[in-house]
Write a protein that holds these residues in place. Structure first.
Motif, PDB file in Angstrom:
ATOM      1  N   ARG A 283      -3.384   7.588 -12.549  1.00  7.83           N
ATOM      2  CA  ARG A 283      -3.059   8.212 -11.124  1.00  7.83           C
ATOM      3  C   ARG A 283      -4.295   8.115 -10.596  1.00  7.83           C
ATOM      4  N   VAL A 284      -3.801   7.133  -9.537  1.00  7.62           N
ATOM      5  CA  VAL A 284      -4.644   6.582  -7.972  1.00  7.62           C
ATOM      6  C   VAL A 284      -4.466   7.323  -6.706  1.00  7.62           C
ATOM      7  N   GLU A 285      -5.390   7.205  -6.018  1.00  6.63           N
ATOM      8  CA  GLU A 285      -4.900   7.822  -4.311  1.00  6.63           C
ATOM      9  C   GLU A 285      -6.355   6.392  -4.020  1.00  6.63           C
ATOM     10  N   VAL A 286      -5.183   5.472  -3.275  1.00  5.14           N
ATOM     11  CA  VAL A 286      -5.791   4.531  -2.315  1.00  5.14           C
ATOM     12  C   VAL A 286      -5.409   4.717  -1.028  1.00  5.14           C
ATOM     13  N   LEU A 287      -6.770   4.402  -0.416  1.00 10.19           N
ATOM     14  CA  LEU A 287      -6.519   4.038   1.288  1.00 10.19           C
ATOM     15  C   LEU A 287      -6.330   3.300   1.808  1.00 10.19           C
ATOM     16  N   LEU A 288      -5.370   3.454   2.983  1.00 10.09           N
ATOM     17  CA  LEU A 288      -4.551   2.473   3.774  1.00 10.09           C
ATOM     18  C   LEU A 288      -5.113   2.540   4.932  1.00 10.09           C
ATOM     19  N   ARG A 289      -5.743   1.182   5.470  1.00  8.97           N
ATOM     20  CA  ARG A 289      -6.067   1.390   6.999  1.00  8.97           C
ATOM     21  C   ARG A 289      -5.102   0.850   8.216  1.00  8.97           C
ATOM     22  N   PRO A 290      -5.627   1.525   9.011  1.00  7.59           N
ATOM     23  CA  PRO A 290      -4.111   0.653  10.605  1.00  7.59           C
ATOM     24  C   PRO A 290      -3.745  -0.506  10.100  1.00  7.59           C
ATOM     25  N   ASP A 291      -4.662  -1.821   9.904  1.00  2.00           N
ATOM     26  CA  ASP A 291      -4.642  -2.685   9.527  1.00  2.00           C
ATOM     27  C   ASP A 291      -3.777  -3.573   8.019  1.00  2.00           C
ATOM     28  N   ASP A 292      -3.420  -2.098   7.091  1.00  2.00           N
ATOM     29  CA  ASP A 292      -2.869  -2.874   6.248  1.00  2.00           C
ATOM     30  C   ASP A 292      -1.465  -2.610   6.283  1.00  2.00           C
ATOM     31  N   ILE A 293      -0.456  -1.589   6.886  1.00  3.45           N
ATOM     32  CA  ILE A 293       0.421  -1.688   7.458  1.00  3.45           C
ATOM     33  C   ILE A 293       0.781  -2.651   8.349  1.00  3.45           C
ATOM     34  N   GLY A 340      10.478   8.610  16.698  1.00  2.20           N
ATOM     35  CA  GLY A 340      11.920   9.478  15.727  1.00  2.20           C
ATOM     36  C   GLY A 340      12.398   8.044  15.533  1.00  2.20           C
ATOM     37  N   GLU A 341      11.798   6.961  15.489  1.00  2.00           N
ATOM     38  CA  GLU A 341      12.438   5.693  15.859  1.00  2.00           C
ATOM     39  C   GLU A 341      12.307   5.092  14.135  1.00  2.00           C
ATOM     40  N   ARG A 342      12.822   4.794  13.792  1.00  2.00           N
ATOM     41  CA  ARG A 342      12.327   4.116  12.104  1.00  2.00           C
ATOM     42  C   ARG A 342      12.034   2.322  12.499  1.00  2.00           C
ATOM     43  N   ILE A 343      11.347   2.214  12.202  1.00  2.00           N
ATOM     44  CA  ILE A 343      10.765   0.720  12.428  1.00  2.00           C
ATOM     45  C   ILE A 343      10.828  -0.068  10.614  1.00  2.00           C
ATOM     46  N   GLY A 344      10.709  -1.645  11.000  1.00  2.00           N
ATOM     47  CA  GLY A 344      10.441  -2.612   9.703  1.00  2.00           C
ATOM     48  C   GLY A 344       8.886  -2.115   9.405  1.00  2.00           C
ATOM     49  N   ILE A 345       8.753  -2.514   8.556  1.00  2.00           N
ATOM     50  CA  ILE A 345       6.688  -2.231   8.125  1.00  2.00           C
ATOM     51  C   ILE A 345       6.657  -3.021   6.665  1.00  2.00           C
ATOM     52  N   ARG A 346       5.266  -3.733   6.026  1.00  4.83           N
ATOM     53  CA  ARG A 346       5.506  -4.429   4.634  1.00  4.83           C
ATOM     54  C   ARG A 346       3.951  -4.337   5.313  1.00  4.83           C
TER      55      ARG A 346
END
Length: 362
Positions: A283-293, A340-346
């Motif tokens: 189990r690890v903790e992964v850093l997500l930057r704003p440009d990763d999503i 509150g809106e749900r948006i698509g991400i990848r």
């Protein structure tokens, strides 16, 4: 005798004020013509390191070498005026009763009048103040005064230039613009310099190499790119840029699975520290930057918009992922979504930044 490969070398230096240790076993080096930076929060010891390099402070242990010559350590201490080191201070420290030209000429000793005037004219041209030679400091803006201070420090052609929070008295827009201009000026003069700052935008705009400091120690000395994409520990990862940590599971030495998908890349050593076989199931903790999503209307993966910060060309969204975890996404501002809106991400991450998950209570 060959010239030293590094203009400045700090070898395991320490310094204390009484019983309080403020610099601890600190080392780094800087080549000629390079710009380095000590970056950290107030009280981390970065200005003390600068003062030790200048010779204003005696080090307790270690060595400082300039051009291969020992200037501090092993019982030696070369005084500041003999180190060929220039300094630019936070408050400019200009002489109010002297003109701009006289301020720049102040450190030019042993030159005839014509040579001194020529050097002053050259530096005022470099910093873009050709028409201000006869003005006095109080007649100039803060940015112009800082340019005069820089020209004065460069005038005697020091081996090393030290800049102590040089832009902290300026507004944000001017600070960012001037930091880029100062970099161009230093590079045009082939000057070697060390900057001290708490502002990472300033550090990354100006420096070739940056040392992240914490409690008197350098956590990582590296390029701005590597500090952002390849931090060596969680402190550096937290300190540099924006991001959030999400839970992940190591699948193999090249892959980590998080709720948004599988990240592929070189898994940092700390992810698998303590695992006898490279980490299956760790189990690890992964850093997500704003440009990763990335925002993607066609994606089946959805996230709820919790907050948004308009930045002109971009909007920084704070998102709630399906698990309830939060993450950031930097999206072109023509994608203007409501709270509150749900948006698509990848997921579109090119670097894996992950650390072993801390034990409960740590």
């Amino acid at each position: 005798m060959d010239a030293p490969s590094q203009l400045l070398e700090l070898r395991r230096i320490s310094h204390a004020y009484g019983e309080r240790q403020v610099v601890k076993d600190l080392s780094f080096s800087l080549g000629k013509g390079a710009i380095g930076c000590l970056l950290g929060q107030s009280g981390c010891g970065k200005t003390t390191v600068l003062r030790c390099i200048a010779g204003f402070e005696h080090i307790g242990d270690g060595e400082i070498r300039l051009n291969g010559h020992l200037v501090s350590g092993n019982g030696s201490h070369v005084p500041p005026e003999q180190r060929r080191v220039g300094m630019v201070f936070q408050d400019y420290a200009l002489f109010p009763h002297l003109t701009v030209a006289s301020n720049v000429a102040f450190g030019l000793h042993g030159m005839d009048k014509a040579a001194r005037a020529g050097r002053v004219a050259e530096l005022l041209g470099v910093v873009g103040l050709e028409g201000a030679a006869d003005s006095y400091p109080h007649q100039l803006s803060g940015g112009q005064q800082q340019r005069v201070a820089l020209a004065r420090a460069l005038a005697p052609r020091p081996d090393l230039l030290l800049l102590d929070e040089p832009f902290s008295n300026l507004d944000v827009d001017l600070r960012e613009r001037l930091s880029l201009e100062v970099r161009d000026i230093l590079k045009s003069q082939n000057a070697t310099a060390i900057l001290v700052t708490h502002d990472q935008h300033e550090a990354f705009a100006l420096a070739d190499e940056v040392g992240i400091m914490q409690d008197g120690e350098i956590q990582q000395w590296d390029t701005p790119y590597n500090l952002y994409h390849k931090p060596v520990n969680r402190f550096v990862a937290d300190f540099v840029g924006q991001g959030v940590f999400v839970e992940g599971r190591v699948l193999n030495p090249r892959q980590v699975e998080i709720e948004l998908g599988i990240l592929t890349g070189d898994i940092p050593h700390e992810c698998t520290a303590g695992c006898q076989i490279c980490g299956r199931g760790c189990r690890v903790e992964v850093l997500l930057r704003p440009d990763d999503i990335v925002h993607d209307d066609t994606s089946a993966m959805k996230a709820e918009v919790l907050n948004k910060a308009f930045r002109g060309a971009d909007i920084l969204y704070t998102l709630r992922l399906p698990s309830g975890a939060r993450a950031f996404s930097l999206v072109p501002s023509h994608h203007n979504h409501a709270l509150g809106e749900r948006i698509g991400i990848r997921l579109e991450a090119d670097h894996v930044v992950a650390f072993r998950k801390a034990a409960p209570g740590r």
